[in-house]
Design a protein around this motif. Structure first.
Motif, PDB file in Angstrom:
ATOM      1  N   THR A  33       0.811  -1.219   0.000  1.00  0.00           N
ATOM      2  CA  THR A  33       0.000   0.000   0.000  1.00  0.00           C
ATOM      3  C   THR A  33       0.843   1.267   0.000  1.00  0.00           C
ATOM      4  OG1 THR A  33      -1.725  -1.175   1.255  1.00  0.00           O
ATOM      5  CG2 THR A  33      -1.839   1.238   1.207  1.00  0.00           C
ATOM      6  N   VAL A  34       1.658   1.447   1.018  1.00  0.00           N
ATOM      7  CA  VAL A  34       2.361   2.727   1.208  1.00  0.00           C
ATOM      8  C   VAL A  34       3.352   3.039   0.092  1.00  0.00           C
ATOM      9  CG1 VAL A  34       3.863   4.041   2.763  1.00  0.00           C
ATOM     10  CG2 VAL A  34       2.001   2.644   3.709  1.00  0.00           C
ATOM     11  N   PRO A  35       4.176   2.093  -0.368  1.00  0.00           N
ATOM     12  CA  PRO A  35       5.135   2.424  -1.440  1.00  0.00           C
ATOM     13  C   PRO A  35       4.500   2.561  -2.823  1.00  0.00           C
ATOM     14  CG  PRO A  35       5.863   0.534  -0.125  1.00  0.00           C
ATOM     15  CD  PRO A  35       4.421   0.740   0.174  1.00  0.00           C
ATOM     16  N   ASP A  36       3.181   2.485  -2.919  1.00  0.00           N
ATOM     17  CA  ASP A  36       2.516   2.576  -4.220  1.00  0.00           C
ATOM     18  C   ASP A  36       2.892   3.873  -4.938  1.00  0.00           C
ATOM     19  OD1 ASP A  36      -0.054   3.390  -5.944  1.00  0.00           O
ATOM     20  OD2 ASP A  36      -0.002   1.202  -5.723  1.00  0.00           O
ATOM     21  N   GLU A  37       2.927   3.808  -6.259  1.00  0.00           N
ATOM     22  CA  GLU A  37       3.300   4.967  -7.076  1.00  0.00           C
ATOM     23  C   GLU A  37       2.400   6.166  -6.799  1.00  0.00           C
ATOM     24  OE1 GLU A  37       5.587   7.114  -9.634  1.00  0.00           O
ATOM     25  OE2 GLU A  37       5.943   5.079  -8.882  1.00  0.00           O
ATOM     26  N   LYS A  38       1.163   5.925  -6.392  1.00  0.00           N
ATOM     27  CA  LYS A  38       0.215   7.000  -6.117  1.00  0.00           C
ATOM     28  C   LYS A  38       0.723   7.937  -5.031  1.00  0.00           C
ATOM     29  CE  LYS A  38      -4.628   7.719  -4.788  1.00  0.00           C
ATOM     30  NZ  LYS A  38      -5.933   7.062  -4.574  1.00  0.00           N
ATOM     31  N   TYR A  39       1.543   7.392  -4.119  1.00  0.00           N
ATOM     32  CA  TYR A  39       2.025   8.200  -2.980  1.00  0.00           C
ATOM     33  C   TYR A  39       3.515   8.505  -3.098  1.00  0.00           C
ATOM     34  CZ  TYR A  39      -2.140   5.664  -1.478  1.00  0.00           C
ATOM     35  OH  TYR A  39      -3.382   5.092  -1.419  1.00  0.00           O
ATOM     36  N   SER A  40       4.019   8.473  -4.328  1.00  0.00           N
ATOM     37  CA  SER A  40       5.459   8.659  -4.528  1.00  0.00           C
ATOM     38  C   SER A  40       5.950  10.029  -4.079  1.00  0.00           C
ATOM     39  CB  SER A  40       5.815   8.444  -6.007  1.00  0.00           C
ATOM     40  OG  SER A  40       5.105   9.373  -6.825  1.00  0.00           O
ATOM     41  N   SER A  41       5.066  11.013  -4.100  1.00  0.00           N
ATOM     42  CA  SER A  41       5.484  12.364  -3.692  1.00  0.00           C
ATOM     43  C   SER A  41       4.870  12.775  -2.347  1.00  0.00           C
ATOM     44  CB  SER A  41       5.076  13.384  -4.766  1.00  0.00           C
ATOM     45  OG  SER A  41       3.660  13.371  -4.951  1.00  0.00           O
ATOM     46  N   GLY A  42       4.339  11.812  -1.611  1.00  0.00           N
ATOM     47  CA  GLY A  42       3.707  12.136  -0.332  1.00  0.00           C
ATOM     48  C   GLY A  42       3.869  11.021   0.676  1.00  0.00           C
ATOM     49  N   LEU A  43       3.134  11.142   1.776  1.00  0.00           N
ATOM     50  CA  LEU A  43       3.174  10.175   2.888  1.00  0.00           C
ATOM     51  C   LEU A  43       4.575  10.022   3.479  1.00  0.00           C
ATOM     52  CD1 LEU A  43       0.877   7.211   1.687  1.00  0.00           C
ATOM     53  CD2 LEU A  43       0.267   9.157   3.125  1.00  0.00           C
ATOM     54  N   TRP A  44       5.369  11.091   3.428  1.00  0.00           N
ATOM     55  CA  TRP A  44       6.750  10.976   3.904  1.00  0.00           C
ATOM     56  C   TRP A  44       6.823  10.679   5.401  1.00  0.00           C
ATOM     57  CZ3 TRP A  44       9.850   9.956   0.246  1.00  0.00           C
ATOM     58  CH2 TRP A  44       9.693  10.535  -1.019  1.00  0.00           C
ATOM     59  N   ALA A  45       5.946  11.311   6.164  1.00  0.00           N
ATOM     60  CA  ALA A  45       5.954  11.060   7.609  1.00  0.00           C
ATOM     61  C   ALA A  45       5.618   9.597   7.899  1.00  0.00           C
ATOM     62  CB  ALA A  45       4.955  11.987   8.304  1.00  0.00           C
ATOM     63  N   VAL A  46       4.661   9.056   7.144  1.00  0.00           N
ATOM     64  CA  VAL A  46       4.274   7.653   7.317  1.00  0.00           C
ATOM     65  C   VAL A  46       5.425   6.727   6.922  1.00  0.00           C
ATOM     66  CG1 VAL A  46       2.759   5.835   6.432  1.00  0.00           C
ATOM     67  CG2 VAL A  46       1.809   8.067   7.070  1.00  0.00           C
ATOM     68  N   LYS A  47       6.076   7.035   5.821  1.00  0.00           N
ATOM     69  CA  LYS A  47       7.160   6.186   5.333  1.00  0.00           C
ATOM     70  C   LYS A  47       8.323   6.128   6.324  1.00  0.00           C
ATOM     71  CE  LYS A  47       5.960   7.058   0.495  1.00  0.00           C
ATOM     72  NZ  LYS A  47       6.290   7.789  -0.747  1.00  0.00           N
ATOM     73  N   VAL A  48       8.671   7.272   6.876  1.00  0.00           N
ATOM     74  CA  VAL A  48       9.769   7.293   7.855  1.00  0.00           C
ATOM     75  C   VAL A  48       9.367   6.569   9.134  1.00  0.00           C
ATOM     76  CG1 VAL A  48      11.203   8.790   9.300  1.00  0.00           C
ATOM     77  CG2 VAL A  48      10.777   9.404   6.919  1.00  0.00           C
ATOM     78  N   LYS A  49       8.133   6.793   9.579  1.00  0.00           N
ATOM     79  CA  LYS A  49       7.669   6.133  10.808  1.00  0.00           C
ATOM     80  C   LYS A  49       7.613   4.612  10.611  1.00  0.00           C
ATOM     81  CE  LYS A  49       6.974   7.988  13.895  1.00  0.00           C
ATOM     82  NZ  LYS A  49       7.896   8.255  15.019  1.00  0.00           N
ATOM     83  N   MET A  50       7.240   4.171   9.429  1.00  0.00           N
ATOM     84  CA  MET A  50       7.267   2.728   9.131  1.00  0.00           C
ATOM     85  C   MET A  50       8.678   2.179   9.295  1.00  0.00           C
ATOM     86  SD  MET A  50       4.756   2.345   5.817  1.00  0.00           S
ATOM     87  CE  MET A  50       5.797   1.040   5.204  1.00  0.00           C
ATOM     88  N   MET A  51       9.659   2.946   8.851  1.00  0.00           N
ATOM     89  CA  MET A  51      11.055   2.523   8.986  1.00  0.00           C
ATOM     90  C   MET A  51      11.439   2.410  10.465  1.00  0.00           C
ATOM     91  SD  MET A  51      13.827   1.877   7.073  1.00  0.00           S
ATOM     92  CE  MET A  51      14.174   2.903   5.650  1.00  0.00           C
ATOM     93  N   GLU A  52      10.979   3.372  11.275  1.00  0.00           N
ATOM     94  CA  GLU A  52      11.314   3.362  12.696  1.00  0.00           C
ATOM     95  C   GLU A  52      10.677   2.172  13.403  1.00  0.00           C
ATOM     96  OE1 GLU A  52      10.065   7.160  14.127  1.00  0.00           O
ATOM     97  OE2 GLU A  52      11.635   8.263  13.060  1.00  0.00           O
ATOM     98  N   VAL A  53       9.422   1.913  13.093  1.00  0.00           N
ATOM     99  CA  VAL A  53       8.728   0.783  13.717  1.00  0.00           C
ATOM    100  C   VAL A  53       9.363  -0.541  13.281  1.00  0.00           C
ATOM    101  CG1 VAL A  53       6.531  -0.450  13.867  1.00  0.00           C
ATOM    102  CG2 VAL A  53       6.565   2.048  13.996  1.00  0.00           C
ATOM    103  N   THR A  54       9.659  -0.653  12.001  1.00  0.00           N
ATOM    104  CA  THR A  54      10.309  -1.865  11.508  1.00  0.00           C
ATOM    105  C   THR A  54      11.681  -2.037  12.145  1.00  0.00           C
ATOM    106  OG1 THR A  54       9.160  -1.651   9.394  1.00  0.00           O
ATOM    107  CG2 THR A  54      11.090  -3.086   9.441  1.00  0.00           C
ATOM    108  N   GLY A  55      12.359  -0.929  12.373  1.00  0.00           N
ATOM    109  CA  GLY A  55      13.666  -0.984  13.034  1.00  0.00           C
ATOM    110  C   GLY A  55      13.577  -1.611  14.417  1.00  0.00           C
ATOM    111  N   LYS A  56      12.506  -1.327  15.155  1.00  0.00           N
ATOM    112  CA  LYS A  56      12.332  -1.919  16.487  1.00  0.00           C
ATOM    113  C   LYS A  56      12.122  -3.425  16.382  1.00  0.00           C
ATOM    114  CE  LYS A  56      10.546   2.299  18.635  1.00  0.00           C
ATOM    115  NZ  LYS A  56      11.659   2.460  19.589  1.00  0.00           N
TER     116      LYS A  56
END
Length: 456
Positions: A309-332
């Protein structure tokens, strides 16, 4: 001349008829030298003595200390000089003793209305207990027990009150340990509020939820001497229920994201981001409850949905806060798996790493590029996050079967851009050493078999 009896001893006190009338009318005032028959001496803050004109019958009525002293030191009827009672007190506390002397002249109701600060009342309480003024002591204790304290006042009360004996202990009623079952009930209620996901509440509910999350974390702080919460099955049940609600809400937000993003990109992003923030909070408390495996398992189950869902091309120029937070949660999650805090089968570990590694490889350089093009771009992976994820992945790779390690390292070295992040050089070096060592052990084993055959 008139005789009064104190403690079974007859004491002669000389009063003028004016004194008698004044006392009968209740007009004796603190410091009134014209009607005073006794003097109290204190030392002020500067160490200099100060004298206060008082009245023995008032002191006797309100203070056992003064009553006992006057019994032992009756005034001499042959002289008109007043008795002088010296009260020994630290100079720093003299102001409190002076206030106590003034309070002795007030009615019980007036004493109750006279308290104006915790600091003053605490000082007067010490003086009152020293001079055995029961009525004032009782009023002071009631005041201190009822009024709010700031942090500094609380520290002073905790220092002073225990030294005053059992009589003053009611002041500390709010500080007493709570029944274990009551503490557990409060904690469970806080967990329920902290995992609230309904949107129908007033705006202030967000503040209550944040406060509940902070207090749940605080109550779980490790304290070997005085553990506050025993994490039993009831507590774990509530935590699991809250975690399940959060995962359900997050997945629901992902499912609605395409349609909601078209209507309001900011609102859609905020909804998903809030769910991620809640899950991140759960990552902070679950390790303290030895339940991090519940989170890792849940995150692994929804990973395909998230990454579809999140990496979809539709959101390629947005959802940056979500994308970074996903990285942080996955990091844990990677941290828990990579360093052995959560034990999973090798197949599950390989699957989790293969699921998230492409996203991590793609997002990090993309964020770096955005930051290079625009210094004001706020969404970045800080150095600590990058190092933690990189360290966790290296540790995770090195704990996999050697053949799986080889496949991951081969994939890592295929294209130059993948060598940048995460850097698996550490895992590669250890793999090379282990592989050569394993071959040596294998050859040594074969040689041992051959030698045994020849000997036979």
């Amino acid at each position: 001349m008139r005789s009064l009896s104190f403690c079974g001893t007859e004491v002669n006190l000389q009063f003028s008829w004016m004194d008698m009338e004044a006392r009968a009318a209740g007009t004796c005032k603190f410091g009134d030298q014209t009607t005073s028959d006794v003097t109290v001496r204190l030392r002020n803050r500067d160490g200099r003595p100060e004298w206060f004109h008082c009245h023995s019958f008032i002191l006797t009525k309100r203070s056992k200390f003064f009553a006992n002293w006057l019994c032992k030191h009756p005034s001499d009827p042959r002289t008109e000089s007043n008795n002088c009672i010296e009260v020994h007190c630290p100079g720093s506390e003299s102001d409190h003793y002076v206030k106590l002397l003034k309070l002795i002249y007030l009615s019980e109701e007036s004493v109750s209305d006279s308290w104006d600060s915790v600091k003053s009342a605490l000082g007067v309480l010490q003086a009152s207990m020293a001079l055995q003024c029961e009525t004032i002591t009782k009023s002071c204790i009631q005041y201190l027990e009822a009024v709010p304290w700031d942090e500094k006042e609380e520290e002073e009360i905790l220092e002073v009150v225990p030294t005053l004996g059992p009589e003053a202990m009611p002041i500390l009623a709010r500080m007493q340990p709570v029944n274990i079952n009551a503490t557990k009930s409060v904690f469970i209620s806080a967990v329920r509020l902290a995992t609230t996901i309904e949107n129908s509440f007033p705006p202030f509910t967000d503040e209550l939820k944040s406060s509940a999350q902070e207090q749940v974390e605080y109550m779980l702080l490790e304290d070997e001497e005085t553990p506050l919460i025993a994490v039993d099955e009831d507590v774990k049940y509530e935590a699991r229920a809250g975690l399940a609600k959060m995962f359900t809400t997050f997945e629901k937000g992902l499912s609605l994201l395409p349609s909601e993003y078209d209507q309001s990109p900011e609102a859609a992003e905020q909804r998903v981001l809030q769910s991620l923030l809640d899950l991140e909070w759960m990552c902070n408390i679950l390790p303290k409850m030895e339940m991090m495996k519940d989170f890792v398992s849940g995150w692994a189950c929804i990973s395909d949905h998230v990454l579809a869902t999140v990496p979809d091309e539709k959101y390629s120029s947005g959802l940056w806060a979500v994308k970074v937070k996903m990285m942080e949660v996955t990091g844990k999650a990677l941290d828990a798996i990579g360093f052995g805090n959560v034990v999973l089968p090798a197949l599950s570990r390989v699957q989790f790493l293969r699921t998230w590694l492409p996203y991590i490889r793609k997002l990090k350089p993309l964020l770096d590029s955005k930051s290079a093009d625009n210094e004001a771009f706020p969404y970045k992976m800080d150095s600590d996050l990058c190092q933690n994820i990189e360290g966790a992945i290296n540790s995770l790779v090195l704990a996999l079967p050697s053949s799986d390690q080889a496949e991951i390292l081969m994939d890592w070295m295929q294209r130059d851009e993948q060598l940048k992040y995460p850097d698996l050089s550490e895992a590669f070096e250890v793999w090379c050493y282990r592989t050569k060592s394993a071959k040596r052990r294998l050859l040594a084993g074969f040689n041992a078999i051959d030698n045994a055959t020849i000997t036979l």
